[in-house]
Design a protein around this motif. Structure first.
Motif, PDB file in Angstrom:
ATOM      1  N   HIS A 142       0.850  -1.193   0.000  1.00 31.53           N
ATOM      2  CA  HIS A 142       0.000   0.000   0.000  1.00 31.53           C
ATOM      3  C   HIS A 142       0.879   1.234   0.000  1.00 31.53           C
ATOM      4  O   HIS A 142       1.789   1.349   0.823  1.00 31.53           O
ATOM      5  N   VAL A 143       0.570   2.181  -0.897  1.00 27.99           N
ATOM      6  CA  VAL A 143       1.331   3.424  -0.964  1.00 27.99           C
ATOM      7  C   VAL A 143       0.351   4.573  -1.194  1.00 27.99           C
ATOM      8  O   VAL A 143      -0.460   4.528  -2.127  1.00 27.99           O
ATOM      9  N   TYR A 144       0.426   5.601  -0.345  1.00 29.44           N
ATOM     10  CA  TYR A 144      -0.361   6.817  -0.557  1.00 29.44           C
ATOM     11  C   TYR A 144       0.400   7.732  -1.500  1.00 29.44           C
ATOM     12  O   TYR A 144       1.604   7.939  -1.346  1.00 29.44           O
ATOM     13  N   VAL A 145      -0.308   8.239  -2.506  1.00 28.18           N
ATOM     14  CA  VAL A 145       0.286   9.099  -3.529  1.00 28.18           C
ATOM     15  C   VAL A 145      -0.617  10.317  -3.737  1.00 28.18           C
ATOM     16  O   VAL A 145      -1.808  10.267  -3.430  1.00 28.18           O
TER      17      VAL A 145
ATOM     18  N   MET B 288     -13.492   5.281  -2.430  1.00 30.13           N
ATOM     19  CA  MET B 288     -13.872   4.269  -1.456  1.00 30.13           C
ATOM     20  C   MET B 288     -14.565   4.935  -0.269  1.00 30.13           C
ATOM     21  O   MET B 288     -14.317   6.104   0.033  1.00 30.13           O
ATOM     22  N   PRO B 289     -15.432   4.206   0.438  1.00 28.78           N
ATOM     23  CA  PRO B 289     -16.187   4.807   1.544  1.00 28.78           C
ATOM     24  C   PRO B 289     -15.321   5.195   2.742  1.00 28.78           C
ATOM     25  O   PRO B 289     -15.771   5.936   3.610  1.00 28.78           O
ATOM     26  N   TYR B 290     -14.074   4.749   2.797  1.00 31.62           N
ATOM     27  CA  TYR B 290     -13.203   5.068   3.935  1.00 31.62           C
ATOM     28  C   TYR B 290     -12.320   6.282   3.678  1.00 31.62           C
ATOM     29  O   TYR B 290     -11.344   6.517   4.389  1.00 31.62           O
ATOM     30  N   GLY B 291     -12.662   7.083   2.649  1.00 26.54           N
ATOM     31  CA  GLY B 291     -11.987   8.360   2.457  1.00 26.54           C
ATOM     32  C   GLY B 291     -10.723   8.313   1.625  1.00 26.54           C
ATOM     33  O   GLY B 291      -9.825   9.125   1.828  1.00 26.54           O
TER      34      GLY B 291
ATOM     35  N   GLN C 174      -8.757   4.812  -4.650  1.00 23.42           N
ATOM     36  CA  GLN C 174      -7.839   3.683  -4.637  1.00 23.42           C
ATOM     37  C   GLN C 174      -7.829   2.938  -5.963  1.00 23.42           C
ATOM     38  O   GLN C 174      -8.853   2.812  -6.622  1.00 23.42           O
ATOM     39  N   SER C 175      -6.652   2.445  -6.337  1.00 28.23           N
ATOM     40  CA  SER C 175      -6.532   1.519  -7.466  1.00 28.23           C
ATOM     41  C   SER C 175      -5.671   0.350  -7.025  1.00 28.23           C
ATOM     42  O   SER C 175      -4.910   0.438  -6.054  1.00 28.23           O
ATOM     43  N   MET C 176      -5.799  -0.764  -7.749  1.00 26.53           N
ATOM     44  CA  MET C 176      -4.993  -1.947  -7.469  1.00 26.53           C
ATOM     45  C   MET C 176      -4.365  -2.418  -8.773  1.00 26.53           C
ATOM     46  O   MET C 176      -5.041  -2.535  -9.796  1.00 26.53           O
ATOM     47  N   LEU C 177      -3.039  -2.647  -8.723  1.00 25.14           N
ATOM     48  CA  LEU C 177      -2.287  -3.071  -9.904  1.00 25.14           C
ATOM     49  C   LEU C 177      -1.409  -4.270  -9.563  1.00 25.14           C
ATOM     50  O   LEU C 177      -0.987  -4.432  -8.418  1.00 25.14           O
ATOM     51  N   ARG C 178      -1.125  -5.087 -10.587  1.00 24.99           N
ATOM     52  CA  ARG C 178      -0.133  -6.145 -10.449  1.00 24.99           C
ATOM     53  C   ARG C 178       1.036  -5.763 -11.334  1.00 24.99           C
ATOM     54  O   ARG C 178       0.864  -5.484 -12.526  1.00 24.99           O
TER      55      ARG C 178
ATOM     56  N   TRP D 248       0.100  -4.047  -5.897  1.00 25.93           N
ATOM     57  CA  TRP D 248       0.261  -2.707  -5.327  1.00 25.93           C
ATOM     58  C   TRP D 248      -1.116  -2.069  -5.198  1.00 25.93           C
ATOM     59  O   TRP D 248      -1.915  -2.117  -6.128  1.00 25.93           O
ATOM     60  N   ILE D 249      -1.370  -1.453  -4.059  1.00 29.40           N
ATOM     61  CA  ILE D 249      -2.587  -0.674  -3.854  1.00 29.40           C
ATOM     62  C   ILE D 249      -2.153   0.768  -3.628  1.00 29.40           C
ATOM     63  O   ILE D 249      -1.414   1.061  -2.691  1.00 29.40           O
ATOM     64  N   PHE D 250      -2.588   1.642  -4.527  1.00 26.65           N
ATOM     65  CA  PHE D 250      -2.259   3.062  -4.436  1.00 26.65           C
ATOM     66  C   PHE D 250      -3.506   3.816  -4.002  1.00 26.65           C
ATOM     67  O   PHE D 250      -4.608   3.533  -4.470  1.00 26.65           O
ATOM     68  N   LEU D 251      -3.316   4.767  -3.112  1.00 27.02           N
ATOM     69  CA  LEU D 251      -4.417   5.520  -2.552  1.00 27.02           C
ATOM     70  C   LEU D 251      -4.111   7.003  -2.514  1.00 27.02           C
ATOM     71  O   LEU D 251      -2.973   7.401  -2.282  1.00 27.02           O
TER      72      LEU D 251
END
Length: 132
Positions: free
Chosen positions: A80-83, A107-110, A113-117, A124-127
């Protein structure tokens, strides 16, 4: 001796791949990573390297026993990485060869988000934070 700042208060992921040199090139192109350190082993394989991905340190190397790359086992961990711009980063990563598993979505948690392989099997999940 003090713990280096980049390792303090963190669990540092250390991923194994087949083709670590190519993985570093991909992470630079796809995620804007910067290479901090590289230690080559026999036959040009990378014994240990460290890159920065949006302020986080990621250790990586070529997979040798007892480690296996994720394609041999299936992915069991997501990074997980915040960008600042999940949409832009996702487009850049797909252009560089990542597989989009889920497009940027609010997403409902603010977070958006995207998910990549990546081409080496890691998920990887980028938020990007948004108002809930």
């Amino acid at each position: 001796m003090e713990i280096p700042e980049q390792y303090r208060y963190a669990v540092v992921p250390h991923v194994m791949v087949d083709g670590a040199a190519e993985a570093i090139e991909f992470y630079v192109a796809a995620f804007g990573a910067s290479e901090h350190f590289r230690m080559e082993g026999e036959a040009g394989r990378i014994a240990h390297a460290e890159i920065g991905v949006h302020g986080s340190t990621l250790m990586l190397g070529d997979a040798d026993a007892p480690f296996s790359p994720p394609d041999a086992l299936g992915a069991s961990v997501a990074l997980h990485v915040y960008v600042p711009d999940v949409d832009g980063l996702s487009a850049r990563a797909v252009s560089a060869g990542a597989e989009l598993l889920s497009p940027p979505t609010d997403m409902p948690y603010g977070a958006r988000q995207s998910m990549l392989r990546d081409p080496f099997g890691h998920i990887w999940i980028f938020l990007t934070p948004i108002a809930p």
